[in-house]
Design an enzyme around this catalytic site. Structure first.
Site, PDB file in Angstrom:
ATOM      1  N   LYS A  34       4.056   0.162  -4.118  1.00  0.00           N
ATOM      2  CA  LYS A  34       3.102  -0.854  -3.724  1.00  0.00           C
ATOM      3  C   LYS A  34       1.674  -0.508  -4.155  1.00  0.00           C
ATOM      4  CE  LYS A  34       1.644  -0.538   0.274  1.00  0.00           C
ATOM      5  NZ  LYS A  34       1.377  -0.461   1.717  1.00  0.00           N
ATOM      6  N   THR A  35       1.269   0.698  -3.803  1.00  0.00           N
ATOM      7  CA  THR A  35      -0.093   1.098  -4.127  1.00  0.00           C
ATOM      8  C   THR A  35      -0.315   1.076  -5.635  1.00  0.00           C
ATOM      9  OG1 THR A  35       0.109   2.586  -2.271  1.00  0.00           O
ATOM     10  CG2 THR A  35      -1.844   2.817  -3.625  1.00  0.00           C
ATOM     11  N   ASP A 220      -3.936  -5.571   1.774  1.00  0.00           N
ATOM     12  CA  ASP A 220      -2.795  -4.661   1.859  1.00  0.00           C
ATOM     13  C   ASP A 220      -2.288  -4.626   3.309  1.00  0.00           C
ATOM     14  OD1 ASP A 220      -0.944  -2.789   1.208  1.00  0.00           O
ATOM     15  OD2 ASP A 220      -2.337  -1.098   1.162  1.00  0.00           O
ATOM     16  N   GLU A 221      -1.078  -4.192   3.514  1.00  0.00           N
ATOM     17  CA  GLU A 221      -0.476  -4.133   4.858  1.00  0.00           C
ATOM     18  C   GLU A 221      -0.643  -5.463   5.594  1.00  0.00           C
ATOM     19  OE1 GLU A 221       1.331  -1.648   5.464  1.00  0.00           O
ATOM     20  OE2 GLU A 221       0.435   0.192   4.673  1.00  0.00           O
ATOM     21  N   GLN A 251       7.980  -3.441   8.278  1.00  0.00           N
ATOM     22  CA  GLN A 251       7.119  -2.334   8.676  1.00  0.00           C
ATOM     23  C   GLN A 251       5.978  -2.790   9.576  1.00  0.00           C
ATOM     24  OE1 GLN A 251       6.299   0.776   5.603  1.00  0.00           O
ATOM     25  NE2 GLN A 251       7.434  -0.592   4.247  1.00  0.00           N
ATOM     26  N   ARG A 612       9.850   7.401   5.459  1.00  0.00           N
ATOM     27  CA  ARG A 612       8.806   8.307   4.947  1.00  0.00           C
ATOM     28  C   ARG A 612       9.440   9.450   4.175  1.00  0.00           C
ATOM     29  NH1 ARG A 612       5.683   5.064   4.280  1.00  0.00           N
ATOM     30  NH2 ARG A 612       7.433   3.779   4.900  1.00  0.00           N
TER      31      ARG A 612
END
Length: 746
Positions: A34-35, A220-221, A251, A612
DNA sequence: GCGCTTTGATTTTTT
DNA sequence: ATCAAAGCGC
């Protein structure tokens, strides 16, 4: 050119980066790059499409994420990066309000109240409007008010919507709360968003200015934004309609902070023409881990299905283990950590995650006992420590004396003979005259100096009280006046000295030495602001103190394991992850038991933790767990049952005594070998510690000063400044880590 | 007004 | 277990 920038993206990622016209929703599963997509998309906009960074804003969830993004963009954007807006919604809004807030009567030096400041103020409001804090929890009222602001209801909206008895109570407090905020020239966290939105609604010039500026707006998020944040994003992208949001509904873990997962649905109705791209290839985890995560999240009913896959290998099984209690669980973690360390992993590759901060205690103790270096994220937050808050309050008063919460906090710290009676009287005067407490003092002092016998206001106060208040006012006045000629560090020193706070800490306060060290650390953190003018520096410094969190300052350390809550772990990844406390009542938490949607959020939280992990995952639970003194047996978390047995290995119940090591060890060994091979072929060593891994508390040796102990370590540019207390009369020295040539000694 | 002792409640997660 | 607020004597 084009191919250059996007060369190492897969087809979906590439499509996302190249879609620059019109609204875009990117659904990004964990580990899907994503980043990478966000940064490459910005790089593409600037380098290929010729958009100037000045016209792009990217809002992230944490400052840390913003920092990471900037770092990755440096090679792509070069110096132009300084024009790019990249920050959290809160810091972005604070910036706009400082610059434009006067248009709606906002003081340029407004204070920002964090959570605990809010609660303090609410307690005071409750007193003033006669609401018993024993019957109604201040915290609960705070959360209602916060909710009202986050949903853009505000006071009016809340009044209109309110129904039940509690709402009535809240409303009374809320009204007063707003008055006192205004009187103190202060905004709370939620106001930063609420007022920015209001500003755009009320002042078209400001709204136009920013709408014209931001040709591209990215969030983002997105799954963790609230209604206010989404409204601001929509507003700012109204003109160009180039709004790109990135998120993963699975998430979403911040609904308790009023994040509204429905924003994703709203986005699709608000922008029917939006393109939707799903990133489903996972580059992070083994098939085993991803498979477990997939099964885990599949039990949620409220979700859109995703098809996550990876071309990574199967990896090793997930270790699930039951221990007797929390200390044993922690010991198990530490023992495994030591095994892993002899194998293929550095300490920095390992994280231990938990549901509640209180669980970190047992882990810390085990680390200490076995000498495993650890880095605790959160917990007793640095900026929340008493001494740091006290000093901050003084600085806030220098910037804005009308800040009542800060004034109340330090007016009698150290003790200056201003007690409850005086304070009550002061509050009364301020309330009656609708002015801040500082102004009330000014009034008293003025009346007193003019010697008017018909001094009505001060009537109830003893002369010595008035004297004490006068002295305090003079202190603040002096500090404010002197502050103009000093730099930030000098100002801090002056505050510490003139207020008597330094003497108070060093001479009378409990744990004074430790607290003084914290002050030193805080002082050192002001260093970054010396390049600005004092006024600007003070504001910026105070703002960062309120808006910066603990994950933000987290360092990537190769030499310590990371202890972190599941919430804070979002957005991070580690080769090895332990999740402890896999028990009913903890994960899922007791408080979510009677609400199905909260239960689903707990599951998502667990999912975040599991995803994670890159290579190895441990899921641990304790048979009984201590709770506020007593200890009670618990049941295994229902989430464990969701994980297919074939993905799991169980070392066997670690009953007390006996040779429990043998079986476990062999499992660990074999698994590590498998992983080692892979890591070697990867050839990826992500850390190259050029500097010695020295941290607070380490014993070190210096060529000239001999042996000493590291008192603090603070980032300073690309380097670290360490403060070392040397023995044999060399005293305390500040050194730059890269030049000091320190050697670690045991 | 200050500081000591007692009492009582207590938060899950954080920008 | 821990910490804050309330109560009490100086």
């Amino acid at each position: 050119m084009t191919t250059d920038i996007l060369a190492d993206l897969n087809s979906k990622q590439r499509e996302a980066a190249e879609t620059i016209d019109g609204p875009l929703l990117i659904i990004a599963g964990p580990g899907s790059g994503k980043t990478r997509v966000i940064t490459h998309r910005i790089g593409y906009l600037v380098r290929v499409c010729g958009v100037t960074p000045y016209r792009i804003a990217a809002v992230t969830f944490t400052n840390r994420a913003a920092r990471d993004m900037r770092q990755r963009l440096v090679p792509l954007l070069g110096p132009g990066i300084k024009d790019l807006v990249a920050g959290t919604f809160h810091s972005f809004c604070a910036m706009i309000l400082r610059r434009e807030g006067q248009a709606m009567g906002l003081d340029r030096n407004f204070a920002i109240y964090d959570d605990s400041d809010q609660v303090e103020l609410i307690k005071r409001c409750m007193k003033e409007v006669d609401v018993d804090p024993k019957r109604f929890a201040p915290r609960a009222i705070q959360s209602r008010i916060s909710g009202a602001k986050s949903q853009l209801l505000g006071l009016e909206g809340y009044a209109a919507a309110g129904k039940d008895y509690f709402d009535e109570i809240v409303l009374r407090v809320y009204e007063r709360y707003e008055q006192l905020l205004t009187r103190s020239a202060a905004l709370d966290f939620d106001d930063l968003l609420f007022k920015t939105h209001a500003l755009f609604e009320k002042v078209p010039e400001v709204s136009d200015k920013y709408q014209n500026r931001y040709v591209h707006f990215m969030v983002d998020e997105f799954q963790d934004t609230n209604v206010a944040q989404y409204a601001i994003a929509k507003h700012l992208s109204q003109k160009y309609r180039n709004l790109c949001v990135v998120g993963d509904p699975d998430q979403s873990i911040y609904s308790w902070r009023n994040a509204d997962i429905r924003n994703i649905l709203s986005f699709q109705t608000d922008y029917p023409e939006a393109k939707i791209i799903a990133l489903e290839e996972n580059y992070r985890s083994t098939q085993t881990i991803l498979g477990a995560a997939g099964k885990l999240i599949a039990s949620n009913t409220q979700r859109v299905e995703k098809d996550l896959w990876t071309s990574n290998g199967t990896g090793v099984p997930i270790v699930v283990n039951e221990c007797y209690d929390a200390p044993e669980e922690a010991q198990f973690v530490v023992k495994e950590v030591m095994n892993l360390q002899d194998g293929a992993y550095a300490l920095g590759d390992i994280a231990v995650m938990y549901r509640v901060n209180a669980q970190s205690r047992a882990l810390e103790e085990a680390c200490l006992r076995y000498g495993v270096p650890y880095q605790l994220i959160g917990g007793l937050k640095f900026y929340q420590r008493q001494e740091v808050k006290d000093l901050t309050a003084y600085l806030r008063l220098v910037a804005n004396p009308t800040d009542d919460v800060s004034l109340t906090r330090v007016i009698n710290v150290p003790a200056r003979g201003i007690g409850r009676r005086t304070l009550d009287e002061l509050t009364r005067i301020a309330r009656d005259a609708s002015i801040s407490m500082y102004s009330a003092i000014e009034g008293l002092v003025g009346a007193n100096e003019n010697g008017g016998p018909a001094d009505v206001a001060a009537g109830a106060l003893a002369a010595r009280s008035v004297k004490a208040l006068t002295d305090f006012r003079n202190l603040i006045k002096e500090l404010a006046a002197k502050s103009e000629e000093l730099d930030l560090i000098e100002l801090i020193d002056l505050v510490l000295q003139r207020s008597g706070y330094k003497r108070y800490l060093v001479e009378e306060a409990e744990r004074g030495e430790e607290r003084w060290e914290n002050i030193q650390e805080f002082r050192a953190s002001a260093r970054d602001y010396l390049v600005m003018g004092i006024r600007e520096a003070l504001t910026a410094f105070l703002e960062s103190v309120s808006l910066v969190s603990d994950v933000d300052t987290m360092e990537e350390r190769a030499d310590a394991i990371t202890l972190i809550t599941l919430h804070q772990a979002k957005g991070l990844e580690f080769p090895v992850v332990f999740i402890v406390g896999m028990e009913e009542g903890l994960l899922p938490h007791l408080r979510s038991m009677d609400d199905p949607s909260e239960m689903e959020e707990e599951r998502r939280l667990c999912y975040v933790g599991v995803t994670r992990a890159k290579e190895r995952l441990f899921l641990l639970r304790a048979f009984r767990r201590g709770f506020r003194g007593s200890s009670e047996p618990g049941l295994p978390s229902r989430f464990l049952a969701d994980i297919p047995e074939e993905l799991i290995v169980t070392p066997g119940r670690s009953a007390s005594g006996g040779s429990k090591q043998a079986g476990r060890q062999s499992v660990s060994r074999r698994s590590i070998d498998t992983v080692t091979r892979r890591r070697v072929t990867d050839g990826a060593s992500d850390q190259d510690p050029v500097m010695p891994a020295v941290t607070t508390g380490d014993k070190v040796r210096h060529a000239k000063f001999g042996d000493g102990i590291v008192v603090s370590r603070v980032p300073s540019g690309t380097d670290f400044e360490v403060t070392v207390a040397f023995k044999e009369g060399h005293g305390v020295k500040r050194l730059l880590l890269s030049f000091a040539g320190l050697e670690k000694v045991e």
